[in-house]
Design an enzyme around this catalytic site. Structure first.
Site, PDB file in Angstrom:
ATOM      1  CE  LYS A  13      56.741  -7.460 -65.558  1.00 35.00           C
ATOM      2  NZ  LYS A  13      57.969  -7.829 -65.848  1.00 35.00           N
ATOM      3  CG  HIS A  27      53.339  -9.779 -66.691  1.00 35.45           C
ATOM      4  ND1 HIS A  27      52.832  -8.487 -67.189  1.00 35.45           N
ATOM      5  CD2 HIS A  27      54.303 -10.227 -67.483  1.00 35.45           C
ATOM      6  CE1 HIS A  27      53.533  -8.563 -68.388  1.00 35.45           C
ATOM      7  NE2 HIS A  27      54.319  -9.452 -68.704  1.00 35.45           N
ATOM      8  CG  ASN A  50      57.469  -8.916 -75.426  1.00 38.31           C
ATOM      9  OD1 ASN A  50      57.658  -9.781 -76.265  1.00 38.31           O
ATOM     10  ND2 ASN A  50      56.371  -8.946 -74.327  1.00 38.31           N
ATOM     11  N   GLY A  62      67.349  -9.048 -72.236  1.00 35.65           N
ATOM     12  CA  GLY A  62      65.896  -9.155 -72.086  1.00 35.65           C
ATOM     13  C   GLY A  62      65.474  -8.642 -70.882  1.00 35.65           C
TER      14      GLY A  62
HETATM   15  P1  NAD Z   1      63.827 -15.167 -62.706  1.00 36.90           P
HETATM   16  O1  NAD Z   1      64.099 -14.822 -61.446  1.00 36.90           O
HETATM   17  O2  NAD Z   1      63.324 -16.575 -62.641  1.00 36.90           O
HETATM   18  O3  NAD Z   1      65.409 -15.627 -63.329  1.00 36.90           O
HETATM   19  C1  NAD Z   1      66.443 -14.558 -63.225  1.00 36.90           C
HETATM   20  C2  NAD Z   1      67.644 -15.433 -62.842  1.00 36.90           C
HETATM   21  O4  NAD Z   1      69.002 -14.465 -63.030  1.00 36.90           O
HETATM   22  C3  NAD Z   1      67.674 -15.978 -61.526  1.00 36.90           C
HETATM   23  O5  NAD Z   1      67.883 -17.450 -61.532  1.00 36.90           O
HETATM   24  C4  NAD Z   1      68.889 -15.283 -60.868  1.00 36.90           C
HETATM   25  O6  NAD Z   1      69.560 -16.125 -59.833  1.00 36.90           O
HETATM   26  C5  NAD Z   1      69.649 -14.771 -61.978  1.00 36.90           C
HETATM   27  N1  NAD Z   1      70.714 -14.009 -61.700  1.00 36.90           N
HETATM   28  C6  NAD Z   1      70.379 -12.868 -60.974  1.00 36.90           C
HETATM   29  N2  NAD Z   1      71.781 -12.186 -60.768  1.00 36.90           N
HETATM   30  C7  NAD Z   1      72.658 -12.904 -61.641  1.00 36.90           C
HETATM   31  C8  NAD Z   1      74.093 -12.715 -62.064  1.00 36.90           C
HETATM   32  N3  NAD Z   1      74.724 -11.694 -61.360  1.00 36.90           N
HETATM   33  N4  NAD Z   1      74.468 -13.660 -62.924  1.00 36.90           N
HETATM   34  C9  NAD Z   1      73.943 -14.789 -63.199  1.00 36.90           C
HETATM   35  N5  NAD Z   1      72.568 -15.041 -62.988  1.00 36.90           N
HETATM   36  C10 NAD Z   1      71.891 -13.937 -62.286  1.00 36.90           C
HETATM   37  O7  NAD Z   1      63.350 -14.129 -63.564  1.00 36.90           O
HETATM   38  P2  NAD Z   1      62.524 -14.436 -64.984  1.00 36.90           P
HETATM   39  O8  NAD Z   1      61.284 -14.525 -64.974  1.00 36.90           O
HETATM   40  O9  NAD Z   1      63.627 -15.267 -65.876  1.00 36.90           O
HETATM   41  O10 NAD Z   1      62.926 -12.940 -65.873  1.00 36.90           O
HETATM   42  C11 NAD Z   1      64.355 -12.640 -65.707  1.00 36.90           C
HETATM   43  C12 NAD Z   1      64.215 -11.096 -66.506  1.00 36.90           C
HETATM   44  O11 NAD Z   1      63.857 -11.129 -67.755  1.00 36.90           O
HETATM   45  C13 NAD Z   1      63.051 -10.039 -65.673  1.00 36.90           C
HETATM   46  O12 NAD Z   1      63.633  -8.983 -65.753  1.00 36.90           O
HETATM   47  C14 NAD Z   1      61.867 -10.341 -66.651  1.00 36.90           C
HETATM   48  O13 NAD Z   1      60.871  -9.139 -66.610  1.00 36.90           O
HETATM   49  C15 NAD Z   1      62.373 -10.357 -67.948  1.00 36.90           C
HETATM   50  N6  NAD Z   1      61.496 -10.963 -68.941  1.00 36.90           N
HETATM   51  C16 NAD Z   1      61.828 -10.231 -70.268  1.00 36.90           C
HETATM   52  C17 NAD Z   1      61.293 -10.974 -71.297  1.00 36.90           C
HETATM   53  C18 NAD Z   1      61.687 -10.343 -72.568  1.00 36.90           C
HETATM   54  O14 NAD Z   1      61.193 -10.749 -73.714  1.00 36.90           O
HETATM   55  N7  NAD Z   1      62.297  -9.391 -72.824  1.00 36.90           N
HETATM   56  C19 NAD Z   1      60.341 -11.883 -71.310  1.00 36.90           C
HETATM   57  C20 NAD Z   1      60.202 -12.581 -69.979  1.00 36.90           C
HETATM   58  C21 NAD Z   1      60.872 -12.083 -68.918  1.00 36.90           C
END
Ligand code: NAD
Length: 271
Positions: free
Chosen positions: A162, A158, A127, A101
């Site tokens: 973000k 957003h 998404n 994601g």
């Molecule tokens: P966030 O920063 O709250 O969470 C990301 C987490 O990943 C953090 O806790 C971070 O420490 C961890 N992380 C980073 N590197 C890592 C690694 N090597 N190993 C393990 N964990 C690691 O961010 P979020 O709001 O949860 O969003 C995360 C991503 O998901 C973003 O790219 C966001 O745009 C995306 N997103 C996608 C969708 C979708 O439907 N595709 C929906 C929401 C968010």
């Protein structure tokens, strides 16, 4: 059938916590068998269930992604681009279903993921909500039906945390509109405007990004002609829709041949 053994990387993140809750809510179908965070995170050694704001699950967060990918049937990954690319290589090695994601990936990241998808099923979506995937399908159809006299603009908003813009979802909607028009998005996209930009060039697809507060994700695809305008809008009010879709994608991935799949495939919306 045994519950699918699911691992969650980035378990302490905003989406990570939602994913833990979602897996917990589907006990007959899925079981959380491990969770990771980046090395040095304060979450290491803590119970993933407690971190997600619920009861303890007996699954401690580690920084050992290698072990997680080896043990899980499917790993769900909403982390960061570099981490996701490293995870995809582990998924290829372990033949683990990889649900991605993460957004903000560059072309070089995409190429690595495509390589990994030669060895395992990777389901990737900017998404994971049903509504946005419906919106993408509608945008493609509307763009195909309306001519160049309708200018296409995509607006997204957003939350303030973000880090990438335009959102991956906005780009996905732009791609859908470009597909409908049978043009290459890279050739027609305009990512934000500032200063003396000159008049709008016919056939372009524009993007505008707003950031603020705790907005989960709003997207509008505008088709604007002289005298009339069509607007297709989706508003997400809870991150749970993404977690639900991602777990659905992981379950769908069971037994699938190696390849790169989208949420449109999972939902049966693909042409
Ligand atoms: P966030 O920063 O709250 O969470 C990301 C987490 O990943 C953090 O806790 C971070 O420490 C961890 N992380 C980073 N590197 C890592 C690694 N090597 N190993 C393990 N964990 C690691 O961010 P979020 O709001 O949860 O969003 C995360 C991503 O998901 C973003 O790219 C966001 O745009 C995306 N997103 C996608 C969708 C979708 O439907 N595709 C929906 C929401 C968010």
């Amino acid at each position: 059938m045994d519950p699918l053994k699911i691992g969650i990387v980035g378990a302490a993140g905003r989406m990570g916590a939602m994913l833990v809750q979602q897996v917990r809510a589907q006990p007959g179908e899925a079981r959380l068998i491990g969770a990771t965070e980046r090395a040095g995170s304060a979450a290491i050694g803590k119970d993933a269930g407690l971190l997600a704001g619920g009861e303890a699950l007996g699954v401690m967060v580690s920084d050992d992604a290698v072990a997680l990918f080896a043990a899980a049937d499917a790993v769900i990954d909403f982390t960061a681009p570099a981490a996701t690319v490293a995870h995809a290589a582990l998924a290829a090695q372990g033949k683990t279903i990889h649900v991605i994601g993460t957004t903000g990936l560059e072309a070089a990241h995409d190429a690595e993921i495509a390589k990994a998808a030669r060895h395992t099923a990777i389901i990737r979506a900017a998404n994971f909500s049903v509504g946005v995937n419906l919106l993408a399908g509608l945008s493609r159809r509307v763009a195909a039906l309306l001519g160049d006299e309708f200018d296409i603009e995509i607006v997204e908003m957003h939350h303030r945390h973000k880090v990438d813009a335009p959102s991956g979802t906005a780009l996905m909607l732009g791609q859908a509109a470009a597909d409908g028009r049978k043009v290459n998005l890279k050739d027609v996209e305009v990512r934000g405007r500032d200063g003396i930009t000159g008049q709008r060039v016919a056939g372009t697809i524009g993007f505008a990004s707003l950031r603020g507060g705790d907005v989960v994700g709003d997207h509008t695809v505008i088709f604007a002609a002289d005298g009339e305008r069509v607007e297709l809008t989706h508003k997400a009010s809870s991150r749970q829709i993404f977690a639900r879709g991602a777990v659905r994608a992981a379950l769908w991935g069971r037994g699938k041949a190696p390849g790169l799949y989208s949420m449109q495939d999972v939902l049966g919306f693909a042409d």
